[in-house]
Enzyme design. Structure first.
Site, mmCIF file in Angstrom:
data_model
loop_
_atom_site.group_PDB
_atom_site.id
_atom_site.type_symbol
_atom_site.label_atom_id
_atom_site.label_comp_id
_atom_site.label_asym_id
_atom_site.label_seq_id
_atom_site.Cartn_x
_atom_site.Cartn_y
_atom_site.Cartn_z
ATOM 1 N N SER A 142 26.134 -12.770 16.198
ATOM 2 C CA SER A 142 26.415 -13.637 17.386
ATOM 3 C C SER A 142 27.201 -14.943 16.934
ATOM 4 O O SER A 142 27.218 -15.143 15.733
ATOM 5 C CB SER A 142 25.023 -14.234 17.808
ATOM 6 O OG SER A 142 25.245 -15.232 18.969
ATOM 7 N N TYR A 155 16.632 -18.067 16.844
ATOM 8 C CA TYR A 155 17.792 -17.090 17.007
ATOM 9 C C TYR A 155 18.794 -17.333 15.870
ATOM 10 O O TYR A 155 19.475 -16.552 15.422
ATOM 11 C CB TYR A 155 18.082 -17.310 18.378
ATOM 12 C CG TYR A 155 19.063 -16.363 18.986
ATOM 13 C CD1 TYR A 155 18.824 -15.344 19.547
ATOM 14 C CD2 TYR A 155 20.713 -16.550 19.040
ATOM 15 C CE1 TYR A 155 19.792 -14.166 20.107
ATOM 16 C CE2 TYR A 155 21.416 -16.068 19.500
ATOM 17 C CZ TYR A 155 21.062 -14.702 20.020
ATOM 18 O OH TYR A 155 21.989 -13.933 20.251
#
Ligand code: NAD
Length: 260
Positions: A142, A155
């Site tokens: 990401s 995350y």
């Protein structure tokens, strides 16, 4: 281009994983789907993409937070497909909270599903790839593998870890036909992000449409969502001969997010 290869895409019953699975099938790869929920529609979509090549589509419902279920899935791939040539580690979840309030079980789940699962699938897929001297491991990291955002400690930690795992896997196999790279999307409009938009609308007392515009405006200069199909095309490129010496990169497709 990928006829005769088998791709395993984790978390492919939805969103980005499904988009990548469709694009790989369109190039002739057999596809093993994985994820939660009803697999009927995702399976039909991937079969339709690969129809002209007569691709075989399988499914295994392993929970990616469980090493033993991942091992079962890899054994299924070996038995029914002759192994995995293209491994796309895509399954992921999000949870948003400040560090001091972050529920311990949510931290453990995010790290297990977003990071440790890629270690388990990779360690089990690599011997077969090395034996064939061809393989592609594509880790869905990401922009949050490259930069942070408040509220996303688990995350961001997991995605930075995925990029580290990517670099080491690439280096360990650099003299072989096995490559490992990461893809780093910005905002993609999938169920994972829709939840964040809905939460933002409720929290700020604005409409969902307004929340969507704000969300993009805060981070993504293009003001456009990246699409699963665009990410699928990048994955196909990494699987092409042009990808033979792309090794250990973290390639962002983010509408300019980390250029700022
Ligand atoms: P999504 O919620 O649409 O899909 C997630 C998939 O993972 C689903 O198929 C779900 O069933 C599966 N999954 C979840 N937990 C699982 C588990 N324990 N075991 C097996 N499967 C499980 O999400 P998405 O947006 O398509 O995200 C896919 C990947 O892309 C994730 O790794 C995510 O972090 C990453 N990503 C997404 C965005 C975005 O904006 N959507 C941006 C950057 C990175």
């Amino acid at each position: 281009m990928l006829k005769g290869k088998t791709a395993l895409v984790t978390g492919s019953t939805s969103g980005i994983g499904l988009g990548i699975a469709e694009k790989l099938a369109a190039q002739g790869a057999n596809v093993i789907l994985n994820g939660f929920g009803d697999v009927t529609a995702p399976r039909a979509a991937v079969e339709a993409s690969g129809q002209t090549h007569g691709v075989k589509v399988g499914f295994h419902g392993a929970d990616m937070s469980k090493a033993s279920e991942i091992a079962d899935m890899m054994a299924y791939a070996e038995k029914d497909f002759g192994g995995v040539d293209i491994l796309v580690n895509n399954a992921g979840i999000q949870f948003v909270s400040n560090v001091e309030d972050f529920p311990i079980e949510k931290w453990d789940a995010v790290i297990a599903i977003n990071l440790s699962s890629a270690f388990h699938t990779s360690r089990l897929a690599l011997p077969g790839m090395k034996a064939k001297n061809w393989g592609r491991i594509i880790n869905l990291a990401s922009v949050h593998g490259l930069v942070g955002s408040a509220g996303k400690s688990a995350y961001v930690a997991a995605k930075h870890g995925v990029i580290g795992l990517t670099k080491v896997t690439a280096l360990e196999n650099a003299k072989t036909g096995v490559t490992c790279n990461a893809i780093c999307p910005g905002w993609v409009l999938t169920p994972l992000v829709q939840k964040q938009i809905d939460d933002k609308a409720a929290r700020e007392g604005i409409t969902v449409a307004e929340a969507q515009v704000h969300l993009l405006g805060e981070k993504q200069p293009s003001l456009q969502f990246v699409t699963p199909a665009q990410l699928g095309d990048l994955a196909v490129f990494m699987c092409s001969p042009a990808g033979d010496n792309i090794r250990g990169v973290a390639w962002n497709m983010d509408g300019g997010w980390v250029a700022q």
